[in-house]
Design an enzyme around this catalytic site. Structure first.
Site, PDB file in Angstrom:
ATOM      1  N   LYS A   1       0.849  -1.204   0.000  1.00 60.48           N
ATOM      2  CA  LYS A   1       0.000   0.000   0.000  1.00 60.48           C
ATOM      3  C   LYS A   1       0.879   1.247   0.000  1.00 60.48           C
ATOM      4  O   LYS A   1       2.078   1.172   0.293  1.00 60.48           O
ATOM      5  CB  LYS A   1      -0.905  -0.026   1.237  1.00 60.48           C
ATOM      6  CG  LYS A   1      -0.143  -0.048   2.557  1.00 60.48           C
ATOM      7  CD  LYS A   1      -1.030  -0.468   3.716  1.00 60.48           C
ATOM      8  CE  LYS A   1      -0.247  -0.457   5.025  1.00 60.48           C
ATOM      9  NZ  LYS A   1      -1.004  -1.093   6.121  1.00 60.48           N
TER      10      LYS A   1
ATOM     11  N   TYR B   1      17.299  29.851   8.442  1.00 60.04           N
ATOM     12  CA  TYR B   1      16.168  30.674   8.879  1.00 60.04           C
ATOM     13  C   TYR B   1      16.158  30.868  10.391  1.00 60.04           C
ATOM     14  O   TYR B   1      16.356  29.912  11.151  1.00 60.04           O
ATOM     15  CB  TYR B   1      14.841  30.023   8.493  1.00 60.04           C
ATOM     16  CG  TYR B   1      14.465  30.193   7.033  1.00 60.04           C
ATOM     17  CD1 TYR B   1      14.249  31.453   6.481  1.00 60.04           C
ATOM     18  CD2 TYR B   1      14.302  29.085   6.224  1.00 60.04           C
ATOM     19  CE1 TYR B   1      13.886  31.599   5.153  1.00 60.04           C
ATOM     20  CE2 TYR B   1      13.930  29.215   4.893  1.00 60.04           C
ATOM     21  CZ  TYR B   1      13.727  30.480   4.366  1.00 60.04           C
ATOM     22  OH  TYR B   1      13.363  30.620   3.044  1.00 60.04           O
TER      23      TYR B   1
HETATM   24  C1  LIG Z   1      -0.235  -2.027   6.798  1.00 58.59           C
HETATM   25  C2  LIG Z   1      -0.822  -3.329   7.169  1.00 58.59           C
HETATM   26  C3  LIG Z   1      -0.016  -4.476   7.267  1.00 58.59           C
HETATM   27  C4  LIG Z   1       1.497  -4.423   7.182  1.00 58.59           C
HETATM   28  O1  LIG Z   1       2.003  -3.990   8.413  1.00 58.59           O
HETATM   29  P1  LIG Z   1       3.565  -3.819   8.689  1.00 58.59           P
HETATM   30  O2  LIG Z   1       3.628  -3.412  10.104  1.00 58.59           O
HETATM   31  O3  LIG Z   1       4.048  -2.777   7.747  1.00 58.59           O
HETATM   32  O4  LIG Z   1       4.193  -5.142   8.427  1.00 58.59           O
HETATM   33  C5  LIG Z   1      -0.644  -5.688   7.494  1.00 58.59           C
HETATM   34  N1  LIG Z   1      -1.989  -5.762   7.641  1.00 58.59           N
HETATM   35  C6  LIG Z   1      -2.779  -4.683   7.589  1.00 58.59           C
HETATM   36  C7  LIG Z   1      -4.235  -4.823   7.795  1.00 58.59           C
HETATM   37  C8  LIG Z   1      -2.222  -3.431   7.361  1.00 58.59           C
HETATM   38  O5  LIG Z   1      -3.013  -2.343   7.332  1.00 58.59           O
END
Ligand SMILES: *Cc1c(COP(=O)(O)O)cnc(C)c1O
Length: 344
Positions: A32, A239
Site C-alpha cells: 500500500k 532561517y
Molecule cells: C499495513 C498493514 C499491514 C502491514 O504492516 P507492517 O507493520 O508494515 O508489516 C498488514 N496488515 C494490515 C491490515 C495493514 O493495514
C-alpha cells in the site's frame, strides 16, 4: 541534487527471510501507499519474480495498475468496499477485504473475498457483536479471514496474546477458511497463520525495535553538497538563526528539504554521514535545502555526497530523531529525488 537508491534485491532477500520465519504458510507483500513510498510497480514485479503470490494494497485504485504485472497473484484491497465499486473489483479481479456487514451485503457473493474481523484495533473489521448477527449464508467464499495486530512490535504487551485468542474464537464461529494474522512484527512474535502480511520489514524498517535490525537495508538517500562555506563563531546558519557556530565551522548545503519529505522537525537534530564520519544537521531544515556541519569531515567538499538515509543513517534512526516511525519516513519520501532501482 539527491539520489534515492532502492535495492530491490534487498527487498527480495527480506521477503525470503520472512518466508523462512513463517513456515505455517506463505508470506504476502503489503505494498500500500506505493510500497511504503518505494514504488509499488517495481517492488511488486521484483517480489513476483521471487515467488510472492499474495499482495495487499489499501485502495482499489492502487490495485488496478498492478493487476497486469501480477498474473495469477491475489491482490487484495485492505480498506474494504466502497458503495458502487463492486463491479470494478470484479472486472480487475481484485479481492476486497470486507470489513462490515454492509460491505458483505454490497459484495453479495460475487467472487471470493477476504473478511476482516476486529480483535482490538477498533478501526475496521467485524466486531464480535456483528459476528453474532452475521448470517454465514450471506458470506462469499472466503480466501482468508484476517485480523490486524495492535502492538506486535511490543512483544511484552499482553494484547498480542489476547488478539491471538480472540482471532481463534472468531474463526471458530465462521465457516472454515484460511487465516491471515501477522504483520512484520507479528512474524517475529511467532504468530503463524495461513498467510502473513508484512510490509515495513520488507523495506528495511526494524520489526524488532530495541533489538538489532534483522532486515537488510533497502533505501539509500545520497545528497550532493551544493556549496561549502566557513562561518565564524557567533554567526548563525539558516532561517531564524536557530544554530550559531561556536568555532570556525564548515557548513555544507544539500538540496533536500521538507518538501522532499525530509521532516522540518529534524532541524538541529539529525545526522548525516560522510565517508563513515557522522556530521550533524545544523539550523532549520528549509523547503529545498538543509545544512550540515562538516567541520570534522575534512574530506567533504562541494560535489561530495552525504548519506542522509542508508546503512549508516537508518530509517529508524531518522524516525527517532523526528519523533515518528520508519513507516512515515518512507511514505513521505519525495518525488523530486532521482530514483535509481538496483537489483531488479
Ligand atoms: C499495513 C498493514 C499491514 C502491514 O504492516 P507492517 O507493520 O508494515 O508489516 C498488514 N496488515 C494490515 C491490515 C495493514 O493495514
Amino acid at each position: 541534487m539527491a539520489v534515492l537508491t532502492i535495492d530491490l534485491a534487498a527487498i527480495a532477500a527480506n521477503w525470503r527471510m520472512l518466508s523462512g520465519l513463517h513456515p505455517a504458510g506463505p508470506v504476502a507483500a503489503v505494498i500500500k501507499a506505493d510500497a511504503y513510498g518505494l514504488g509499488a510497480q517495481a517492488v511488486a514485479t521484483r517480489l513476483y519474480r521471487e515467488g510472492c503470490r499474495h499482495f495487499f494494497v489499501a485502495h482499489l485504485a492502487e490495485a488496478v495498475p498492478l493487476r497486469p504485472l501480477l498474473p495469477d497473484a491475489m491482490i487484495a484491497a485492505l480498506n474494504g468496499l466502497w458503495p458502487g465499486d463492486a463491479a470494478a473489483y470484479q472486472r480487475h479481479a481484485i479481492a476486497p477485504v470486507l470489513g462490515s456487514l454492509a460491505e458483505i451485503e454490497e459484495w453479495a457473493d460475487r467472487a471470493p473475498a477476504l473478511l476482516h474481523v476486529d480483535t482490538g484495533m477498533n478501526r475496521l473489521g467485524l466486531s464480535p457483536a456483528e459476528l453474532d448477527t452475521l448470517d454465514p449464508a450471506r458470506l462469499p467464499q472466503l480466501l482468508y479471514v484476517m485480523t490486524h495486530l495492535v502492538s506486535a512490535e511490543t512483544p511484552q504487551d499482553p494484547v498480542n496474546e489476547q488478539q491471538r485468542i480472540r482471532f481463534a474464537d472468531a474463526c471458530a464461529r465462521l465457516p472454515p477458511a484460511p487465516r491471515s494474522l501477522a504483520n512484520s512484527s507479528g512474524i517475529f512474535l511467532g504468530f503463524g497463520s495461513d498467510l502473513a502480511r508484512p510490509g515495513a520489514a520488507l523495506f528495511g524498517v526494524n520489526p524488532t525495535p530495541g533489538q538489532p535490525n534483522p532486515m537488510r537495508s533497502v533505501v539509500r538517500l545520497m545528497a550532493r553538497i551544493l556549496s561549502v562555506r566557513t562561518v565564524q563563531p557567533g554567526e548563525t546558519v539558516g532561517y531564524n538563526g536557530q544554530w550559531a557556530a561556536t568555532r570556525p565551522s564548515r557548513i555544507a548545503t544539500v538540496s533536500v528539504g521538507y518538501a522532499d519529505g525530509y521532516p522540518r522537525v529534524l532541524s538541529n537534530r539529525a545526522m548525516a554521514c560522510f565517508d563513515g564520519q557522522p556530521v550533524p544537521l545544523v539550523g532549520r531544515v528549509s523547503m529545498d535545502l538543509t545544512t550540515f556541519d562538516i567541520t570534522d569531515a575534512p574530506g567533504a567538499a562541494t560535489g561530495a555526497w552525504l548519506e542522509l538515509l542508508g546503512p549508516n543513517i537508518t530509517v529508524d534512526a531518522v524516525a527517532a530523531w523526528a519523533g515518528t516511525n520508519g513507516y512515515e519516513i518512507l511514505t513521505q519520501l519525495g518525488s523530486r529525488y532521482r530514483r535509481v532501482y538496483v537489483g531488479a
